[in-house]
Design a protein around this motif. Structure first.
Motif, short mmCIF file in Angstrom:
data_model
loop_
_atom_site.label_atom_id
_atom_site.label_comp_id
_atom_site.label_asym_id
_atom_site.label_seq_id
_atom_site.Cartn_x
_atom_site.Cartn_y
_atom_site.Cartn_z
N ASN A 138 0.77 -1.33 -0.20
CA ASN A 138 -0.04 0.02 0.03
C ASN A 138 0.72 1.46 0.06
OD1 ASN A 138 0.83 -0.38 2.52
ND2 ASN A 138 -0.77 0.44 3.57
N ASP A 139 2.12 1.25 -0.21
CA ASP A 139 3.09 2.15 -0.26
C ASP A 139 2.64 3.24 -1.82
OD1 ASP A 139 4.28 1.93 2.13
OD2 ASP A 139 6.17 1.30 0.93
N THR A 140 2.67 4.57 -1.85
CA THR A 140 2.73 5.30 -2.88
C THR A 140 3.58 6.09 -3.16
OG1 THR A 140 1.01 6.91 -1.93
CG2 THR A 140 -0.07 5.05 -2.71
N PHE A 141 3.97 6.61 -4.30
CA PHE A 141 4.79 7.34 -5.05
C PHE A 141 4.44 8.02 -6.32
CE2 PHE A 141 8.94 8.87 -6.58
CZ PHE A 141 9.74 9.43 -5.56
N PHE A 142 4.81 9.36 -6.27
CA PHE A 142 4.66 10.00 -7.52
C PHE A 142 5.53 11.17 -7.83
CE2 PHE A 142 2.66 12.86 -10.45
CZ PHE A 142 1.91 12.26 -11.33
N ILE A 160 8.95 0.78 -5.02
CA ILE A 160 8.91 1.87 -3.83
C ILE A 160 9.39 1.20 -2.79
CG2 ILE A 160 7.49 3.48 -2.56
CD1 ILE A 160 5.14 2.85 -4.79
N GLY A 215 11.35 5.85 -5.17
CA GLY A 215 10.88 5.45 -6.26
C GLY A 215 11.79 4.93 -7.26
N LYS A 229 4.19 10.25 5.43
CA LYS A 229 3.40 11.04 4.22
C LYS A 229 3.95 12.36 3.87
CE LYS A 229 -1.39 11.56 2.44
NZ LYS A 229 -2.80 11.32 2.68
N PHE A 242 4.32 11.29 -1.57
CA PHE A 242 4.78 9.91 -0.98
C PHE A 242 3.95 9.40 0.10
CE2 PHE A 242 7.76 12.86 0.60
CZ PHE A 242 7.65 12.61 2.24
N ASP A 243 3.63 8.15 0.33
CA ASP A 243 3.15 7.68 1.45
C ASP A 243 3.80 6.28 1.68
OD1 ASP A 243 1.44 6.93 3.63
OD2 ASP A 243 -0.36 7.37 2.50
N VAL A 244 4.54 6.23 2.76
CA VAL A 244 5.44 4.93 2.63
C VAL A 244 5.40 4.51 4.12
CG1 VAL A 244 6.61 5.22 0.52
CG2 VAL A 244 7.69 5.90 2.69
#
Length: 304
Positions: free
Chosen positions: A180-184, A197, A216, A276, A299-301
């Motif tokens: 469920n980690d996110t990166f942009f 990620i 990322g 985050k 980011f949210d990791v």
């Protein structure tokens, strides 16, 4: 000015890619380390190299394998250090000039590293990973290189040959991406489409404060990485160059390294295990002075 400061056994220009993770998990679902378990056996840790008529023996060494990257650091009581960063995670031979080997003398912020800034294509040496032992969680190999002083404005310091480099049974940890980690991020207006990620905690490294690493990356080696001092609370912090006090960042694009020169990072939420935030920055290659603009960063990791 073409120079690189090397501090505390880490290449701070690439600390965004150098993690010490709290997990001992498989590196990547597409990689089976058992496939290249070269039959190494347990035994004492060794990290040494010859130069200047003497042998340098490290007293402490640690490695990290994360994604398509291996980092190895060693130091001894006098404060001198070796750092190795390899773009790859299998046994084999890697050219020193397109990876990193660096020796930092005690008390110095500069050191001898494996790239000739006046001729970056010069083949300065090699690193050989001979064994990755997934049972004992150790990595072994050899290295040798011609080391150039990282402050190229000081022309009085001649290159040094480092020979008979050996790292044997160096313990490693590995990081595993969290679902469920996110990166942009966008680079010069084009979305950076990461394939992995990584969030990790860097702890107790040569007296440095604990740091959170967020990266990322793509399978081709391209990366956008952030380093954040762990003690920071929610708020906005400025990028002030490769040696920023609170936050640092760097990118690797088409095998070219760029470091954050300006911009900001905002921590919007943070717990003991997750962080985050958002970021924008201008990154610059220290050799060519070419810049890239990174926008819409988010980011949210998990990092612990």
């Amino acid at each position: 000015m073409k120079n690189i400061k090397l501090i505390g056994g880490l290449l701070l220009i690439i600390t965004a890619f150098t993690f010490i993770s709290c997990e001992n998990e498989p590196i990547d679902s597409a990689i089976n380390l058992d496939d290249f378990d070269g039959g190494g056996t347990g035994g004492p840790m060794v990290f040494k190299a010859d130069f200047g008529g003497n042998t340098w023996n490290g007293t402490v060494a640690q490695a990290v394998i994360s994604g398509n990257l291996v980092s190895i650091g060693a130091n001894r009581a006098d404060g001198s250090t070796f750092s190795i960063l390899i773009s790859g995670n299998t046994t084999g031979t890697y050219p020193a000039n397109s990876n990193i080997i660096a020796y930092t003398p005690a008390g110095s912020e500069y050191g001898y590293w494996s790239v000739n800034l006046a001729n970056e294509s010069e083949l300065t040496g090699s690193i050989v990973i001979s064994n990755i032992n997934t049972v004992n969680k150790t990595i072994s190999g050899t290295f040798s290189y011609k080391g150039y002083w990282s402050d190229s404005t000081n022309t009085s310091i001649l290159p040094v040959d480092f020979t008979n480099g050996v790292f044997t049974n160096v313990p490693y940890t590995s990081s595993n991406p969290v679902a469920n980690d996110t990166f942009f991020a966008k680079i010069d207006g084009i979305e950076f489409v990461e394939e992995q990620i990584d969030g990790a905690l860097i702890t107790n490294v040569s007296g440095m404060p604990d740091q959170i690493s967020v990266v990322g990356s793509k399978n081709n080696g391209d990366r956008v990485g952030l380093n954040i001092i762990r003690s920071l609370a929610a708020g906005t912090y400025q990028f002030t160059g490769p040696l920023g006090e609170n936050v640092n960042a760097s990118c690797v694009l088409n095998n070219v390294l760029y470091n954050a020169e300006s911009g900001s990072l905002t921590i919007t939420a943070k717990t003991d295990t997750r962080i985050k935030g958002t970021f924008t920055m201008v990154v610059k290659n220290f050799t060519t002075s070419v810049t890239k603009t990174v926008t819409e960063g988010a980011f949210d990791v998990e990092y612990n």
